[in-house]
Scaffold this motif. Structure first.
Motif, PDB file in Angstrom:
ATOM      1  N   LYS A   1      -3.079   7.219  -7.819  1.00  0.00           N
ATOM      2  CA  LYS A   1      -2.975   8.577  -6.167  1.00  0.00           C
ATOM      3  C   LYS A   1      -4.332   8.929  -7.269  1.00  0.00           C
ATOM      4  N   PRO A   2      -5.071   9.276  -5.738  1.00  0.00           N
ATOM      5  CA  PRO A   2      -6.211   9.986  -5.896  1.00  0.00           C
ATOM      6  C   PRO A   2      -5.721  11.278  -5.664  1.00  0.00           C
ATOM      7  N   GLU A   3      -4.941  11.847  -4.931  1.00  0.00           N
ATOM      8  CA  GLU A   3      -4.930  13.599  -5.830  1.00  0.00           C
ATOM      9  C   GLU A   3      -4.913  13.679  -7.060  1.00  0.00           C
TER      10      GLU A   3
ATOM     11  N   GLU B   1       2.514   4.371  -7.614  1.00  0.00           N
ATOM     12  CA  GLU B   1       1.415   4.519  -8.523  1.00  0.00           C
ATOM     13  C   GLU B   1       1.640   2.797  -9.104  1.00  0.00           C
TER      14      GLU B   1
ATOM     15  N   LEU C   1       2.085   1.852  -3.253  1.00  0.00           N
ATOM     16  CA  LEU C   1       1.063   2.360  -4.939  1.00  0.00           C
ATOM     17  C   LEU C   1       1.142   3.701  -4.007  1.00  0.00           C
ATOM     18  N   SER C   2       1.008   4.558  -2.778  1.00  0.00           N
ATOM     19  CA  SER C   2       0.595   5.672  -2.969  1.00  0.00           C
ATOM     20  C   SER C   2       2.075   6.223  -3.399  1.00  0.00           C
ATOM     21  N   SER C   3       3.116   5.786  -3.101  1.00  0.00           N
ATOM     22  CA  SER C   3       4.095   6.911  -3.349  1.00  0.00           C
ATOM     23  C   SER C   3       4.665   6.621  -4.747  1.00  0.00           C
TER      24      SER C   3
ATOM     25  N   ASP D   1       0.658  -1.129   0.131  1.00  0.00           N
ATOM     26  CA  ASP D   1       0.088  -0.339  -0.262  1.00  0.00           C
ATOM     27  C   ASP D   1       1.337   1.247   0.615  1.00  0.00           C
ATOM     28  N   ARG D   2       2.079   1.248   0.823  1.00  0.00           N
ATOM     29  CA  ARG D   2       2.635   2.226   0.881  1.00  0.00           C
ATOM     30  C   ARG D   2       3.365   2.515  -0.672  1.00  0.00           C
TER      31      ARG D   2
ATOM     32  N   ARG E   1      -2.153   1.685  -9.005  1.00  0.00           N
ATOM     33  CA  ARG E   1      -2.400   2.100  -8.828  1.00  0.00           C
ATOM     34  C   ARG E   1      -2.600   3.629  -8.784  1.00  0.00           C
TER      35      ARG E   1
END
Length: 117
Positions: A89-91, A46, A42-44, A39-40, A87
């Motif tokens: 990034k949401p922002e 993608e 993917l959040s950093s 998860d970390r 995934r």
């Protein structure tokens, strides 16, 4: 689980070719720490590459699907013991509409002769 178009998946495969594996999953399999690390990653980043040490092909396929479902990620590629998942990034998805404003047209190129007259 996200779905990707064929063209977008092809672009992601090309980008992932140069990547090194971010996470290595051992023979024990998936644990909560591994999920948190994925998860970390993917959040950093993608787009990440995962290496798996499990020998059984059927178990690897099930593991690939389980990772994508738990992380709400899109499966990009699965070759042997290497998984590639994506995934966004949401922002970036929220700010994409602001970046889609029409651009100002570029001025025409003026040659050296046009300045002399």
């Amino acid at each position: 689980m996200l779905t990707l178009t064929v063209a977008h998946r092809r672009e992601l495969k090309a980008q992932a070719h140069a990547l090194n594996p971010v996470v290595m999953i051992g023979k024990i399999g998936l644990s909560s720490n591994v999920i948190e690390e994925l998860d970390r990653g993917l959040s950093s980043h993608e787009l990440i590459k995962i290496k798996v040490q499990i020998e059984d092909r059927i178990v690897r396929n099930a593991l690939f699907e389980e990772i994508c479902q738990q992380l709400d990620a899109a499966p990009v590629q699965h070759i042997g013991k290497i998984f590639i998942i994506y995934r966004p990034k949401p922002e970036e998805t929220e700010n994409k509409s602001a970046h889609m404003l029409p651009r100002k047209k570029r001025e025409a190129f003026r040659s050296k002769r046009s300045f002399q007259n």
